[in-house]
Design an enzyme around this catalytic site. Structure first.
Site, PDB file in Angstrom:
ATOM      1  N   GLN A 206       0.797  -1.161  -0.094  1.00 16.74           N
ATOM      2  CA  GLN A 206      -0.110  -0.126   0.037  1.00 16.74           C
ATOM      3  C   GLN A 206       0.883   1.173  -0.106  1.00 16.74           C
ATOM      4  O   GLN A 206       1.343   1.497   0.907  1.00 16.74           O
ATOM      5  CB  GLN A 206      -1.048  -0.154   1.210  1.00 16.74           C
ATOM      6  N   ALA A 247     -11.957   2.902   3.521  1.00 14.30           N
ATOM      7  CA  ALA A 247     -10.929   2.026   2.841  1.00 14.30           C
ATOM      8  C   ALA A 247      -9.896   2.855   1.897  1.00 14.30           C
ATOM      9  O   ALA A 247     -10.105   3.977   1.566  1.00 14.30           O
ATOM     10  CB  ALA A 247     -11.462   0.837   2.167  1.00 14.30           C
ATOM     11  N   HIS A 248      -8.968   2.014   1.340  1.00 12.72           N
ATOM     12  CA  HIS A 248      -8.127   2.569   0.605  1.00 12.72           C
ATOM     13  C   HIS A 248      -8.543   3.208  -0.682  1.00 12.72           C
ATOM     14  O   HIS A 248      -9.460   2.654  -1.459  1.00 12.72           O
ATOM     15  CB  HIS A 248      -6.733   1.699   0.405  1.00 12.72           C
ATOM     16  N   ASN A 249      -8.267   4.312  -1.176  1.00 16.82           N
ATOM     17  CA  ASN A 249      -8.484   5.114  -2.356  1.00 16.82           C
ATOM     18  C   ASN A 249      -9.640   5.667  -2.491  1.00 16.82           C
ATOM     19  O   ASN A 249     -10.111   6.244  -3.491  1.00 16.82           O
ATOM     20  CB  ASN A 249      -8.424   4.025  -3.362  1.00 16.82           C
TER      21      ASN A 249
END
Length: 341
Positions: A206, A247-249
Site C-alpha cells: 500500500q 478503505a484505501h483509495n
C-alpha cells in the site's frame, strides 16, 4: 512515485533480480540488465517502473502502458507493447507485490529516537501530552494538541489548531487545519489488499497516502486506510462518527456525514454533501453522487445518483423500497397502514 516522506526508495533493481524476486521468467533474457527504480499501476507506470497485468478486460490499458516491465501471464504476453519487458508468471499481482517490496519500504519510527525525534518540526504553541510520540521529519502546526499515547509517524504533516486524541495513530498522512481526530482512531494504516501466490495469499503493498482537508472530524476508533497507490482523501468539513471504516483509495467530498459503523469500500468516490446512516455499507469502485443519502444499514452495490435517497438490502431508491416493503407485508398477510402504501 511513492511519497519520499513516507517511503524509502530501495532501487534500482535489474530485471533479472526482479524476475528472481517475483519467481517469474524474463521473456527476453537480453534485457536482464535493464534497471527499474519503482513499482506502479498499469496506467501510471513509466519506463523506469514495473507493473502487472492480470485482467483481460484491461487489454487496452496493457497495450498502451509505458511501463519498462510488466508481470504477466503467459497467455497475455503478446498484449504488451514491444517497449515493455515481459516477466512471465502465473501469479502477476503477487509477483509485483514482491518486486514492490524490493523497491520501496515504508518509513518507520527510528529506534531509541526519543518521544519527539530531533528532526521533527513543531511550531510554537504545540501541546504534547505524556506518552505522545512524534516521528522523524514530522511537522505539527501551531496550537495543535496531541493527547496521551498518540503516535504521529515519520513525515506526517499536521496543520494548526488540530486536536489529536489519546492513543490515536497517524501515519502516511497530510492533515489540514482545525482537524479533530478522536481517541483510538487509526489514520494511514495499510488498506486491505491481497493476491493469490504460489504459496497462498500474499499482502499487496500500500504505497499511497491519506489526505485530510481542513475542519474534518474523525471519531473514536475509526480507521482511514492509506491508498494502495493513489491517495485516500477526506474533503473539507466532513464529519465522521465513531467506529467508521474508510478503505484505501476512497475519495470523500466536502460536508459529508458518516454515522457510526459505516463502511466505505476501496476506490469508491463520494460527492459533496452526502449523508450515510449508521451501519451503511458501500461496495468498492462505486460513485455516490453529491447530495445523496444512504439510509441506516443500507447495503449499496450500485452507483447512487446525485440527490437521491437509497436504503435497504440491496440498497435502492427509498420510494421503491417502501413500495416493495408494503407489497411484501400484504403478501405475508400483515396489516399495512395507509402510510405504508
Amino acid at each position: 512515485m511513492p511519497d519520499p516522506r513516507f517511503f524509502d526508495s530501495l532501487g534500482p533493481a535489474s530485471l533479472s533480480e526482479l524476475a528472481r524476486v517475483g519467481a517469474a521468467e524474463l521473456a527476453d533474457a537480453t534485457s536482464g540488465d535493464r534497471q527499474i527504480v519503482r513499482a506502479a499501476p498499469l496506467d501510471s507506470a513509466d519506463v523506469q517502473a514495473v507493473t502487472f497485468f492480470s485482467d483481460a478486460k484491461r487489454k487496452d490499458a496493457a497495450a498502451a502502458t509505458r511501463a519498462g516491465a510488466c508481470f504477466v501471464r503467459p497467455e497475455h504476453r503478446d498484449l504488451l507493447p514491444a517497449t515493455c519487458a515481459a516477466l512471465i508468471t502465473r501469479h502477476p499481482q503477487a509477483a509485483w507485490a514482491a518486486a514492490a517490496a524490493r523497491l520501496h519500504a515504508p518509513r518507520r519510527h527510528e529506534p531509541s529516537s526519543g518521544a519527539v525525534h530531533a528532526d521533527a518540526v513543531l511550531e510554537d504553541g504545540v501541546l504534547l501530552s505524556p506518552g505522545a510520540t512524534i516521528g522523524q521529519d514530522a511537522r505539527v502546526g501551531r496550537g495543535t494538541r496531541i493527547g496521551p499515547g498518540a503516535v504521529v509517524g515519520p513525515g506526517v504533516v499536521i496543520g494548526r489548531d488540530c486536536v489529536i486524541g489519546p492513543n490515536a495513530v497517524i501515519g502516511f498522512a497530510l492533515v489540514g487545519d482545525r482537524v479533530s481526530i478522536s481517541a483510538g482512531a487509526v489514520i494511514g494504516e495499510a488498506g486491505f489488499g491481497a493476491a493469490a501466490g504460489p504459496r497462498g495469499m500474499v499482502d499487496l503493498p500500500q504505497l499511497g497516502r491519506v489526505v485530510i482537508q481542513d475542519n474534518v472530524t474523525i471519531g473514536a476508533n475509526s480507521c482511514v486506510d492509506r491508498g494502495a497507490f493513489a491517495d485516500t482523501t477526506i474533503g473539507e468539513n466532513t464529519k465522521i462518527d465513531n467506529l467508521v471504516h474508510v478503505a484505501h483509495n476512497v475519495r470523500i467530498g466536502r460536508n459529508c456525514v458518516l454515522a457510526a459503523f459505516t463502511g466505505v469500500s476501496g476506490s469508491t468516490t463520494v460527492g459533496d454533501g452526502v449523508a450515510f446512516g449508521g451501519k451503511a455499507g458501500v461496495a468498492d469502485h462505486l460513485n455516490i453522487g453529491s447530495g445523496a443519502s444512504v439510509g441506516a444499514a443500507a447495503s449499496v452495490f450500485k452507483n447512487v445518483p446525485a440527490g437521491e435517497t437509497w436504503t435497504g438490502f440491496p440498497a435502492r431508491p427509498l420510494k421503491k423500497w417502501l413500495r416493495e416493503t408494503a407489497w411484501l407485508s400484504r403478501r405475508a398477510g400483515g396489516r399495512v397502514t395507509r402510510g405504508d402504501e
